[in-house]
Scaffold this motif. Structure first.
Motif, PDB file in Angstrom:
ATOM      1  N   PRO A  43       0.826  -1.210   0.000  1.00 22.91           N
ATOM      2  CA  PRO A  43       0.000   0.000   0.000  1.00 22.91           C
ATOM      3  C   PRO A  43       0.857   1.255   0.000  1.00 22.91           C
ATOM      4  O   PRO A  43       1.967   1.273   0.548  1.00 22.91           O
ATOM      5  CB  PRO A  43      -0.800  -0.123   1.306  1.00 22.91           C
ATOM      6  N   GLU A  95       0.342   3.800   1.683  1.00 21.85           N
ATOM      7  CA  GLU A  95       0.512   4.044   3.106  1.00 21.85           C
ATOM      8  C   GLU A  95      -0.218   2.932   3.853  1.00 21.85           C
ATOM      9  O   GLU A  95      -1.126   2.310   3.304  1.00 21.85           O
ATOM     10  CB  GLU A  95      -0.031   5.416   3.504  1.00 21.85           C
ATOM     11  N   LEU A  99      -2.572   0.461   5.862  1.00 22.81           N
ATOM     12  CA  LEU A  99      -4.003   0.425   6.124  1.00 22.81           C
ATOM     13  C   LEU A  99      -4.250   0.535   7.624  1.00 22.81           C
ATOM     14  O   LEU A  99      -3.484  -0.001   8.428  1.00 22.81           O
ATOM     15  CB  LEU A  99      -4.605  -0.891   5.616  1.00 22.81           C
ATOM     16  N   ASN A 153     -10.766   4.510   0.517  1.00 25.83           N
ATOM     17  CA  ASN A 153      -9.421   4.791   1.019  1.00 25.83           C
ATOM     18  C   ASN A 153      -8.453   3.663   0.686  1.00 25.83           C
ATOM     19  O   ASN A 153      -7.309   3.889   0.278  1.00 25.83           O
ATOM     20  CB  ASN A 153      -9.450   5.014   2.532  1.00 25.83           C
ATOM     21  N   LYS A 173      -5.053   3.660  -1.592  1.00 23.25           N
ATOM     22  CA  LYS A 173      -3.763   3.253  -1.034  1.00 23.25           C
ATOM     23  C   LYS A 173      -3.110   2.128  -1.840  1.00 23.25           C
ATOM     24  O   LYS A 173      -1.886   2.059  -1.950  1.00 23.25           O
ATOM     25  CB  LYS A 173      -3.942   2.801   0.420  1.00 23.25           C
TER      26      LYS A 173
END
Length: 217
Positions: free
Chosen positions: A149, A151, A153, A190, A194
């Motif tokens: 990812p 950032e 999760l 989101n 990511k």
């Protein structure tokens, strides 16, 4: 809004049956039905449909190659149609960006649901089939090459992804986690950002490949 569809399958009975079912719906229009992959690409270029129902196994250019060639952002949503519950080619189609899967013996209601779901970007049309495919085709241990990812999760996002990877709809995830439907949609949006994933199926595939789907909270 009318959903435009192109059907690509080498079996005339399948094409005819799909067309009859879809054209019975007031919000769905079948623009063309074609017999192979080359014709599918030509029909997509000519008609620019919202959804392409695409067989995997066709003579000449198969569904996997068609999916790969239609990987641009302006392509139609692709629903793969297969005869088999478990097909070694489905994993490649998924990574090519297919939005969903459907068995040829699915009910007319499921076919209509598949088209409508794909048109709005919802990809897990037949969750049980998709989950079974992903589980069987995922590596036995977390893949070293699984994408990372952008950032990390959050723990709640991981919970949502686990549920998604096990075939739950957004409503079922909301009930399982005691959150609102809008909260589930926000978490999934989101996660998609990511992971730079194109759709829900890619999120589910990543969950199985990375080992997240097999872990417990």
């Amino acid at each position: 809004m009318t959903i435009s569809v192109v059907i690509a399958d080498d079996q005339e009975m399948v094409r005819t049956g799909f067309r009859m079912i879809l054209e019975s719906q007031p919000d769905i229009e079948v623009l063309a039905d074609v017999v192979d992959g080359e014709a599918a690409l030509a029909a997509v270029a000519e008609h620019r449909p919202d959804v392409l129902l695409l067989d995997i196994r066709m003579p000449g250019l198969d569904g996997l190659e068609v999916t790969r060639r239609l990987s641009g952002s302006d392509r139609p949503r692709i629903v793969i149609v297969t005869t088999f519950d478990l097909d070694e080619y489905v994993h490649a189609a998924l990574h090519g960006g297919a939005s969903g899967f459907l068995l040829k013996d699915a009910s007319p209601a499921m076919l209509v649901e598949a088209v409508r779901a794909a048109a709005v970007g919802d990809s897990l049309v037949s969750p049980a089939i998709t989950v079974r495919l992903l589980r069987e085709l995922a590596p036995k241990t977390p893949a070293a090459g699984a994408r990372r990812p952008g950032e990390p999760l959050t723990e709640r996002e991981r919970d949502v992804v686990r549920c998604l990877a096990r075939g739950m709809t957004n409503a079922e995830i909301a009930g399982e986690l005691y959150v609102s439907l809008s909260t589930v949609k926000t978490h999934l949006a989101n996660v998609q950002a990511k992971l730079d994933a194109r759709n829900r199926v890619e999120i589910a595939a990543w969950a199985w490949e990375s080992g997240l789907a097999a872990t417990t909270t």
